[in-house]
Design a protein around this motif. Sequence first.
Motif, PDB file in Angstrom:
ATOM      1  N   LEU A 103       0.804  -1.207   0.000  1.00  0.00           N
ATOM      2  CA  LEU A 103       0.000   0.000   0.000  1.00  0.00           C
ATOM      3  C   LEU A 103       0.845   1.268   0.000  1.00  0.00           C
ATOM      4  O   LEU A 103       0.362   2.344  -0.379  1.00  0.00           O
ATOM      5  CB  LEU A 103      -0.943   0.005   1.205  1.00  0.00           C
ATOM      6  N   ASP A 104       2.095   1.166   0.415  1.00  0.00           N
ATOM      7  CA  ASP A 104       2.985   2.320   0.474  1.00  0.00           C
ATOM      8  C   ASP A 104       3.726   2.469  -0.861  1.00  0.00           C
ATOM      9  O   ASP A 104       4.454   1.571  -1.283  1.00  0.00           O
ATOM     10  CB  ASP A 104       3.989   2.151   1.619  1.00  0.00           C
ATOM     11  N   SER A 105       3.559   3.596  -1.540  1.00  0.00           N
ATOM     12  CA  SER A 105       4.125   3.784  -2.878  1.00  0.00           C
ATOM     13  C   SER A 105       5.646   3.717  -2.893  1.00  0.00           C
ATOM     14  O   SER A 105       6.247   3.147  -3.814  1.00  0.00           O
ATOM     15  CB  SER A 105       3.668   5.124  -3.468  1.00  0.00           C
ATOM     16  N   ASP A 106       6.285   4.317  -1.889  1.00  0.00           N
ATOM     17  CA  ASP A 106       7.753   4.305  -1.854  1.00  0.00           C
ATOM     18  C   ASP A 106       8.292   2.889  -1.679  1.00  0.00           C
ATOM     19  O   ASP A 106       9.260   2.487  -2.337  1.00  0.00           O
ATOM     20  CB  ASP A 106       8.268   5.208  -0.725  1.00  0.00           C
ATOM     21  N   LYS A 107       7.664   2.123  -0.807  1.00  0.00           N
ATOM     22  CA  LYS A 107       8.096   0.736  -0.603  1.00  0.00           C
ATOM     23  C   LYS A 107       7.831  -0.088  -1.863  1.00  0.00           C
ATOM     24  O   LYS A 107       8.626  -0.959  -2.223  1.00  0.00           O
ATOM     25  CB  LYS A 107       7.371   0.125   0.592  1.00  0.00           C
ATOM     26  N   ARG A 108       6.729   0.208  -2.504  1.00  0.00           N
ATOM     27  CA  ARG A 108       6.394  -0.526  -3.734  1.00  0.00           C
ATOM     28  C   ARG A 108       7.415  -0.223  -4.835  1.00  0.00           C
ATOM     29  O   ARG A 108       7.841  -1.115  -5.557  1.00  0.00           O
ATOM     30  CB  ARG A 108       4.982  -0.136  -4.168  1.00  0.00           C
ATOM     31  N   GLN A 109       7.809   1.018  -4.949  1.00  0.00           N
ATOM     32  CA  GLN A 109       8.805   1.397  -5.942  1.00  0.00           C
ATOM     33  C   GLN A 109      10.113   0.661  -5.691  1.00  0.00           C
ATOM     34  O   GLN A 109      10.771   0.185  -6.622  1.00  0.00           O
ATOM     35  CB  GLN A 109       9.037   2.916  -5.887  1.00  0.00           C
ATOM     36  N   ALA A 110      10.500   0.556  -4.423  1.00  0.00           N
ATOM     37  CA  ALA A 110      11.737  -0.142  -4.071  1.00  0.00           C
ATOM     38  C   ALA A 110      11.658  -1.622  -4.431  1.00  0.00           C
ATOM     39  O   ALA A 110      12.658  -2.223  -4.852  1.00  0.00           O
ATOM     40  CB  ALA A 110      12.027   0.034  -2.584  1.00  0.00           C
ATOM     41  N   LEU A 111      10.484  -2.217  -4.279  1.00  0.00           N
ATOM     42  CA  LEU A 111      10.317  -3.629  -4.640  1.00  0.00           C
ATOM     43  C   LEU A 111      10.498  -3.834  -6.143  1.00  0.00           C
ATOM     44  O   LEU A 111      11.153  -4.792  -6.573  1.00  0.00           O
ATOM     45  CB  LEU A 111       8.932  -4.119  -4.201  1.00  0.00           C
ATOM     46  N   TYR A 112       9.932  -2.943  -6.955  1.00  0.00           N
ATOM     47  CA  TYR A 112      10.101  -3.090  -8.400  1.00  0.00           C
ATOM     48  C   TYR A 112      11.541  -2.844  -8.828  1.00  0.00           C
ATOM     49  O   TYR A 112      12.021  -3.447  -9.792  1.00  0.00           O
ATOM     50  CB  TYR A 112       9.132  -2.164  -9.142  1.00  0.00           C
ATOM     51  N   ARG A 113      12.239  -1.992  -8.108  1.00  0.00           N
ATOM     52  CA  ARG A 113      13.665  -1.808  -8.395  1.00  0.00           C
ATOM     53  C   ARG A 113      14.418  -3.111  -8.119  1.00  0.00           C
ATOM     54  O   ARG A 113      15.253  -3.548  -8.926  1.00  0.00           O
ATOM     55  CB  ARG A 113      14.205  -0.673  -7.509  1.00  0.00           C
ATOM     56  N   GLN A 114      14.100  -3.773  -7.016  1.00  0.00           N
ATOM     57  CA  GLN A 114      14.772  -5.031  -6.665  1.00  0.00           C
ATOM     58  C   GLN A 114      14.453  -6.120  -7.691  1.00  0.00           C
ATOM     59  O   GLN A 114      15.346  -6.873  -8.110  1.00  0.00           O
ATOM     60  CB  GLN A 114      14.331  -5.475  -5.263  1.00  0.00           C
ATOM     61  N   ILE A 115      13.200  -6.201  -8.116  1.00  0.00           N
ATOM     62  CA  ILE A 115      12.804  -7.204  -9.111  1.00  0.00           C
ATOM     63  C   ILE A 115      13.560  -6.975 -10.421  1.00  0.00           C
ATOM     64  O   ILE A 115      14.082  -7.909 -11.036  1.00  0.00           O
ATOM     65  CB  ILE A 115      11.283  -7.150  -9.355  1.00  0.00           C
ATOM     66  N   GLN A 116      13.630  -5.719 -10.847  1.00  0.00           N
ATOM     67  CA  GLN A 116      14.305  -5.412 -12.108  1.00  0.00           C
ATOM     68  C   GLN A 116      15.799  -5.703 -12.029  1.00  0.00           C
ATOM     69  O   GLN A 116      16.408  -6.141 -13.012  1.00  0.00           O
ATOM     70  CB  GLN A 116      14.069  -3.946 -12.481  1.00  0.00           C
ATOM     71  N   GLU A 117      16.412  -5.463 -10.872  1.00  0.00           N
ATOM     72  CA  GLU A 117      17.837  -5.765 -10.717  1.00  0.00           C
ATOM     73  C   GLU A 117      18.105  -7.251 -10.936  1.00  0.00           C
ATOM     74  O   GLU A 117      19.067  -7.637 -11.615  1.00  0.00           O
ATOM     75  CB  GLU A 117      18.308  -5.351  -9.319  1.00  0.00           C
ATOM     76  N   ILE A 118      17.241  -8.084 -10.372  1.00  0.00           N
ATOM     77  CA  ILE A 118      17.425  -9.537 -10.489  1.00  0.00           C
ATOM     78  C   ILE A 118      17.226  -9.987 -11.941  1.00  0.00           C
ATOM     79  O   ILE A 118      18.024 -10.743 -12.496  1.00  0.00           O
ATOM     80  CB  ILE A 118      16.460 -10.278  -9.545  1.00  0.00           C
ATOM     81  N   ILE A 119      16.147  -9.506 -12.559  1.00  0.00           N
ATOM     82  CA  ILE A 119      15.852  -9.899 -13.941  1.00  0.00           C
ATOM     83  C   ILE A 119      16.918  -9.370 -14.893  1.00  0.00           C
ATOM     84  O   ILE A 119      17.312 -10.057 -15.848  1.00  0.00           O
ATOM     85  CB  ILE A 119      14.452  -9.410 -14.353  1.00  0.00           C
ATOM     86  N   LEU A 120      17.423  -8.185 -14.642  1.00  0.00           N
ATOM     87  CA  LEU A 120      18.461  -7.615 -15.487  1.00  0.00           C
ATOM     88  C   LEU A 120      19.706  -8.487 -15.481  1.00  0.00           C
ATOM     89  O   LEU A 120      20.397  -8.641 -16.492  1.00  0.00           O
ATOM     90  CB  LEU A 120      18.802  -6.205 -14.996  1.00  0.00           C
ATOM     91  N   ASP A 121      19.990  -9.104 -14.354  1.00  0.00           N
ATOM     92  CA  ASP A 121      21.177  -9.944 -14.218  1.00  0.00           C
ATOM     93  C   ASP A 121      20.932 -11.394 -14.635  1.00  0.00           C
ATOM     94  O   ASP A 121      21.807 -12.034 -15.224  1.00  0.00           O
ATOM     95  CB  ASP A 121      21.656  -9.911 -12.765  1.00  0.00           C
TER      96      ASP A 121
END
Length: 526
Positions: A470-488
């Motif tokens: 529900l928290d936008s900032d925390k949600r943004q951080a989660l998508y950053r983490q997901i993209q880092e993993i997929i990028l690698d």
Amino acid sequence: MRKFWMILLILCFQLSSLMMFSVDALAQKDTLIIGKQDDTASLDPAKGYEAGAWVLLWQMYETLVTFEGDNYIKPVPGLAESWELSEDGKTWIFHIRKNTQFSTGNPVNADAVVYSLHRAIALANPSSWVLTQFGLTEQTITKIDEYTVQMMLNKPYAPELFLACLIPPVASILDPVIVKEHEQNNDWGSAWLEEHSAGSGPFVMGEQVRNKSYVLERNTFYQRGIPKFNRVIVKVVPEPVEQMLQLQERQIDVALNLQPDQVQELVNTQDIRIFDTLSFFFTFIGMNNAYPPLGNSNVRKAIRYAVDYDRIISNILQGTGEKIQTFIPKGLFGYWPETPYTHNIEKAKQLLVEAGYPEGFDVELKCLNYSPWIDLALQLKKNLGDIGIKVTINQGTGAKLMPELFSSRKEFQMYVWEWGFDYPDPDALAKSIAHSDSPGDDATIQAVAWWCNYVNLQTSKLVEQAASELDSDKRQALYRQIQEIILDDGPLAILYTQTYQHGVRSEVADRISFPSIIWVPFPILK
């Protein structure tokens, strides 16, 4: 599949009417004529599930929420003037805008909202999952009073995610009175809606000749802006060269699907202007992890280093593209502009050695049998050949390739394709690319990861967590983490997002506008 090759596009037209328009008639500018490449499969908003349909549906129907201008991150009021979310994150209350009418003059009210969403769910067409993924049923969408609707979800979801899913045409609000009058054999009026409209948008469906032209007439009951044209004709012109010629000859006012060669010919034409539109789609190489070499993360990484991204954009796209390597495109919540992979042959060869393939290997690459896909495949063949990967290109039509690529058979090793989303939220892309608890997961939801036999329990868990955050900032951080993993580690190499170029006659250019990304109705209101 949710191929929504959702991106730009626009409104409607009819060929027989077009033949009656002379240059003098066009000069009156009462009618805007648009040429576009693709036709539509269905004009029932509960069924239309591709860009060709959305172009038309967005002009005739409205949804509870929408976007404003080119801001595709924050939903704004549409037919709902406001809404509230309960403390537990599961119950939404929508307050419908009063004194709004359908094109019939009937009121837009809670009964219409409840009927329309019930209808979309009951028809159970491929697009209905956009609503039912939240546990919505005919029992959980209810009327509170004449202008208030309640929706109860099966668990808390990110507010941005749920609102974004109320924007696609499947969530359009229809006039229940007129639709019910035209039901046939319990079809919820679907057959009638293929030839007519029942919405509250600025235009209504006029005459049409399928696969040729669609005419949209001004909705005289529309009160939230005045269309700049009384009539919009959308003409199906499959060939970009033909669009260019018709634009030059004043047979159309807007050409939506020009290729770089046509743009170069038109760019110095005094009475034609070129507009650039960055798309939400990205082009990528999909790699089947069930094929032994591609199941190795270092091999996939080597392929990403082997690609000459700059040459693809400069030579094949002639500059009409932007390098992107993460799966959330620019303009969408969660965009992360990281591009670590460069054309590095030595690095790519070293990764193949570490993976146990010092001499490379053979691989088949599937692609569509027309430009720019053939040119792109040839460039990739050369790049991978430089590191010892011997590529055989297998071309085919979309009708041939789609069953081979997007089915449980997974009949491919590598392919090059374009991808977008069904609703403007990173969840749609994350579910496709990073969520797959096992190869047996539902292909309708898991898409690219499922088709590529890519299993990553960590990213699957993070995708689910982000959808409920529900928290936008925390949600943004989660998508950053997901993209880092997929990028690698992920099953694809993202190459670029394309810039679409549209030709517009100068006499209408100041009366329409192209935001940086076209996704919502064509902006032609005063």
